[in-house]
Design an enzyme around this catalytic site. Structure first.
Site, PDB file in Angstrom:
ATOM      1  N   LYS A 258       0.832  -1.208   0.000  1.00 49.37           N
ATOM      2  CA  LYS A 258       0.000   0.000   0.000  1.00 49.37           C
ATOM      3  C   LYS A 258       0.861   1.249   0.000  1.00 49.37           C
ATOM      4  CE  LYS A 258      -4.182   1.844   2.018  1.00 49.37           C
ATOM      5  NZ  LYS A 258      -4.747   2.153   0.737  1.00 49.37           N
TER       6      LYS A 258
ATOM      7  N   GLY B 237       6.711   0.807   5.555  1.00 49.22           N
ATOM      8  CA  GLY B 237       7.615  -0.085   4.827  1.00 49.22           C
ATOM      9  C   GLY B 237       7.639   0.198   3.336  1.00 49.22           C
ATOM     10  N   CYS B 238       6.481   0.506   2.787  1.00 51.00           N
ATOM     11  CA  CYS B 238       6.386   0.783   1.347  1.00 51.00           C
ATOM     12  C   CYS B 238       7.078   2.093   1.001  1.00 51.00           C
ATOM     13  CB  CYS B 238       4.928   0.787   0.914  1.00 51.00           C
ATOM     14  SG  CYS B 238       4.122  -0.818   1.198  1.00 51.00           S
ATOM     15  N   THR B 239       6.987   3.050   1.892  1.00 52.67           N
ATOM     16  CA  THR B 239       7.671   4.328   1.677  1.00 52.67           C
ATOM     17  C   THR B 239       9.180   4.127   1.701  1.00 52.67           C
ATOM     18  OG1 THR B 239       5.835   5.604   2.590  1.00 52.67           O
ATOM     19  CG2 THR B 239       8.007   6.655   2.599  1.00 52.67           C
TER      20      THR B 239
ATOM     21  N   ALA C 102      10.323   2.379  -1.523  1.00 49.80           N
ATOM     22  CA  ALA C 102      10.287   3.285  -2.672  1.00 49.80           C
ATOM     23  C   ALA C 102      11.411   4.316  -2.593  1.00 49.80           C
ATOM     24  CB  ALA C 102       8.930   3.974  -2.755  1.00 49.80           C
TER      25      ALA C 102
END
Length: 154
Positions: free
Chosen positions: A39, A44-46, A49
């Site tokens: 998401k 974690g996704c930030t 990326a």
């Protein structure tokens, strides 16, 4: 279907941030990193990326295109990319066909709750469209560098 090194990569065509589209057929001749994340704009996704963004010039020097894929709407991807100043392509698999084709959509558990979601996974695809490396259940720390090191060997 389980995607393993040596498998042909499933074809894909998805809308991306900025109102563009990304199509696997248009990427022939380039190495492709397809990383799946649960998401946009979550911790974690930030971090993942941002780590890929920090290495964007190195990936470009290795003739490698990095594409982050989630089921978020394009509008959410645009906000995420702008807010976090990301330098990678973010693609929306809102219909789920790509996450299912790569086998990263499935049952997850969090605090005893069971739900369907995206497994954090990465696929390194060579210039001919063959998967050369896979990372499943990715731990974010150091992952982007490991993927870059593998891309440089192709």
């Amino acid at each position: 279907m389980t995607i393993v090194p040596g498998s042909p990569a499933p074809a894909f065509d998805m809308p991306t941030d900025g109102g563009a589209r990304i199509n696997s057929a248009d990427l022939k001749g380039k190495t492709v990193v397809l990383y799946f994340y649960p998401k946009a704009d979550t911790p974690g996704c930030t971090t993942e990326a941002q780590d890929f963004t920090a290495l964007a010039d190195d990936f470009a020097a290795a003739n490698t295109v990095v594409i982050g894929v989630s089921r978020d709407a394009v509008r959410a991807l645009d906000r995420f990319k702008t807010k976090r100043e990301l330098g990678v392509v973010l693609a929306s698999d809102d219909e789920g066909s790509v996450t299912e084709a790569f086998g990263v959509w499935g049952e997850k558990k969090l605090y005893g709750r069971v739900y369907m979601g995206i497994e954090r996974a990465t696929f390194l695809i060579d210039a001919t469209g063959v998967v050369r490396e896979t990372w499943r259940k990715v731990a974010v720390k150091g992952h982007a560098q490991a993927v870059l090191d593998a891309a440089r060997t192709l």
